[in-house]
Scaffold this motif. Structure first.
Motif, PDB file in Angstrom:
ATOM      1  N   UNK A 183      32.848  27.613  55.381  1.00  0.00           N
ATOM      2  CA  UNK A 183      31.425  27.678  55.742  1.00  0.00           C
ATOM      3  C   UNK A 183      30.514  27.300  54.583  1.00  0.00           C
ATOM      4  N   UNK A 184      31.132  27.043  53.406  1.00  0.00           N
ATOM      5  CA  UNK A 184      30.334  26.649  52.253  1.00  0.00           C
ATOM      6  C   UNK A 184      29.747  27.807  51.487  1.00  0.00           C
ATOM      7  N   UNK A 185      30.129  29.027  51.843  1.00  0.00           N
ATOM      8  CA  UNK A 185      29.607  30.200  51.155  1.00  0.00           C
ATOM      9  C   UNK A 185      30.230  30.323  49.771  1.00  0.00           C
ATOM     10  N   UNK A 186      29.424  30.312  48.724  1.00  0.00           N
ATOM     11  CA  UNK A 186      29.908  30.374  47.348  1.00  0.00           C
ATOM     12  C   UNK A 186      29.639  31.725  46.690  1.00  0.00           C
ATOM     13  N   UNK A 187      29.160  32.676  47.453  1.00  0.00           N
ATOM     14  CA  UNK A 187      28.836  33.975  46.881  1.00  0.00           C
ATOM     15  C   UNK A 187      30.106  34.726  46.500  1.00  0.00           C
ATOM     16  N   UNK A 188      30.117  35.276  45.289  1.00  0.00           N
ATOM     17  CA  UNK A 188      31.289  36.019  44.835  1.00  0.00           C
ATOM     18  C   UNK A 188      31.352  37.375  45.526  1.00  0.00           C
ATOM     19  N   UNK A 189      32.576  37.747  45.945  1.00  0.00           N
ATOM     20  CA  UNK A 189      32.801  39.050  46.551  1.00  0.00           C
ATOM     21  C   UNK A 189      33.516  39.940  45.545  1.00  0.00           C
ATOM     22  N   UNK A 190      32.914  41.056  45.222  1.00  0.00           N
ATOM     23  CA  UNK A 190      33.508  41.981  44.263  1.00  0.00           C
ATOM     24  C   UNK A 190      34.325  43.022  45.020  1.00  0.00           C
ATOM     25  N   UNK A 191      35.534  43.306  44.513  1.00  0.00           N
ATOM     26  CA  UNK A 191      36.412  44.287  45.129  1.00  0.00           C
ATOM     27  C   UNK A 191      36.594  45.452  44.179  1.00  0.00           C
ATOM     28  N   UNK A 192      36.374  46.656  44.670  1.00  0.00           N
ATOM     29  CA  UNK A 192      36.535  47.870  43.874  1.00  0.00           C
ATOM     30  C   UNK A 192      37.816  48.554  44.335  1.00  0.00           C
ATOM     31  N   UNK A 193      38.811  48.633  43.441  1.00  0.00           N
ATOM     32  CA  UNK A 193      40.124  49.130  43.851  1.00  0.00           C
ATOM     33  C   UNK A 193      40.576  50.336  43.031  1.00  0.00           C
ATOM     34  N   UNK A 194      41.380  51.178  43.661  1.00  0.00           N
ATOM     35  CA  UNK A 194      42.089  52.254  42.983  1.00  0.00           C
ATOM     36  C   UNK A 194      43.542  51.810  42.850  1.00  0.00           C
ATOM     37  N   UNK A 195      44.040  51.699  41.616  1.00  0.00           N
ATOM     38  CA  UNK A 195      45.419  51.270  41.430  1.00  0.00           C
ATOM     39  C   UNK A 195      45.846  51.369  39.983  1.00  0.00           C
ATOM     40  N   UNK A 196      47.148  51.316  39.765  1.00  0.00           N
ATOM     41  CA  UNK A 196      47.677  51.318  38.407  1.00  0.00           C
ATOM     42  C   UNK A 196      47.428  49.951  37.786  1.00  0.00           C
ATOM     43  N   UNK A 197      47.507  49.823  36.450  1.00  0.00           N
ATOM     44  CA  UNK A 197      47.345  48.513  35.812  1.00  0.00           C
ATOM     45  C   UNK A 197      48.313  47.464  36.370  1.00  0.00           C
ATOM     46  N   UNK A 198      49.561  47.865  36.655  1.00  0.00           N
ATOM     47  CA  UNK A 198      50.533  46.916  37.208  1.00  0.00           C
ATOM     48  C   UNK A 198      50.117  46.462  38.604  1.00  0.00           C
ATOM     49  N   UNK A 199      49.695  47.395  39.443  1.00  0.00           N
ATOM     50  CA  UNK A 199      49.257  47.030  40.791  1.00  0.00           C
ATOM     51  C   UNK A 199      48.079  46.069  40.752  1.00  0.00           C
TER      52      UNK A 199
END
Length: 281
Positions: A183-199
């Motif tokens: 669709x041409x959307x260039x907006x960055x999507x930020x993801x907030x996650x709970x996880x270990x450094x390896x995950x």
């Protein structure tokens, strides 16, 4: 409209399951349509609306040989793009995604002081549950409508000190951005996650797999510097909190089979083939 979209996907998923199970028999259109209680005409139109291809053409993206060939093609595409600094064709469809781990304090306090808005929405792959914060998306899972209460309960266990508010009016715009490839959307999507450094490292590697491509568990393990940790990579992929945006559906076995998926192999096959077919339309 949302109800129709969801019903249509489940019909398509049932049809794909039948096609995969009876692949050697080469079922014709009438056979497949009968399995989902539709006429051949209406089923073909339904399938075309979903992916832009006929069921027969779509079938090629479900074969083991095709997926196995894509494993090596993906490696070459990524390598060439990195060397040349250019984007592949599939990058037109890719979303700009950034993964951010929650702070240690927020992790320990299960989101205390955080405000989260959530909603249920129809997608090309059935109903989904999505949750967002001011910092970004913190959950996305595919569900069945009769499991919606359970999905919320599971989510609230992880964030039980956060303030959770049902706001589908806020979450709907994210669904539009996520499931409108090209669709041409260039907006960055930020993801907030709970996880270990390896995950988190595994999830970041998955985000780098281009739209319409696949990687093996072994390839991902090698790319993050842990070639002997294939099972750990598979475990991290299985604990992915934000489906589709962290595309664990794009990781398959080196033999070319799709492997496991928490919402069923047929849905994973549908997602992989839908993306590949979208590039061909």
């Amino acid at each position: 409209m949302a109800k129709d979209l969801t019903l249509n996907y489940y019909r398509i998923e049932k049809a794909i399951g039948y096609i995969v199970t009876h692949f050697k028999d080469q079922p014709d259109l009438d056979d497949i349509a009968e399995r989902v209680n539709l006429s051949s005409f209406h089923f073909q139109r339904l399938f075309l609306d979903w992916v832009g291809l006929t069921p027969k053409k779509f079938l090629q993206y479900l074969t083991v040989d095709y997926l196995k060939s894509k494993l090596y093609e993906t490696h070459n595409v990524i390598e060439a793009a990195n060397i040349a600094g250019l984007s592949s064709q599939s990058r037109v469809y890719d979303l700009f995604v950034n993964i951010e781990g929650v702070s240690p304090q927020q992790f320990k306090s299960a989101g205390q002081g955080l405000e989260i808005w959530y909603g249920y929405h129809a997608t090309p792959f059935g109903m989904c549950f999505i949750a967002i914060t001011s910092k970004g998306i913190c959950d996305l899972h595919f569900i069945d409508e009769n499991r919606s209460g359970n999905e919320f309960a599971l989510f609230s266990q992880k964030w039980h000190f956060a303030t959770l508010t049902h706001r589908p009016d806020l979450t709907q715009c994210f669904i539009q951005k996520i499931f409108k490839p090209g669709s041409g959307n260039q907006e960055k999507l930020n993801l907030l996650v709970q996880g270990t450094p390896f995950q988190v490292k595994v999830w970041e590697a998955l985000v780098n797999i281009p739209f319409g491509s696949v990687r093996s568990y072994q390839q991902v393990a090698g790319e993050i510097g842990y070639p002997g940790c294939v099972r750990s990579v598979a475990s991290a992929a299985g604990k992915n909190p934000i489906l589709y945006l962290i595309p664990c559906h794009r990781i398959i076995t080196r033999e070319g089979t799709t492997g496991n998926f928490q919402y069923g192999r047929i849905r994973k096959q549908s997602m992989i083939a839908w993306e590949m077919a979208s590039l061909a339309v």
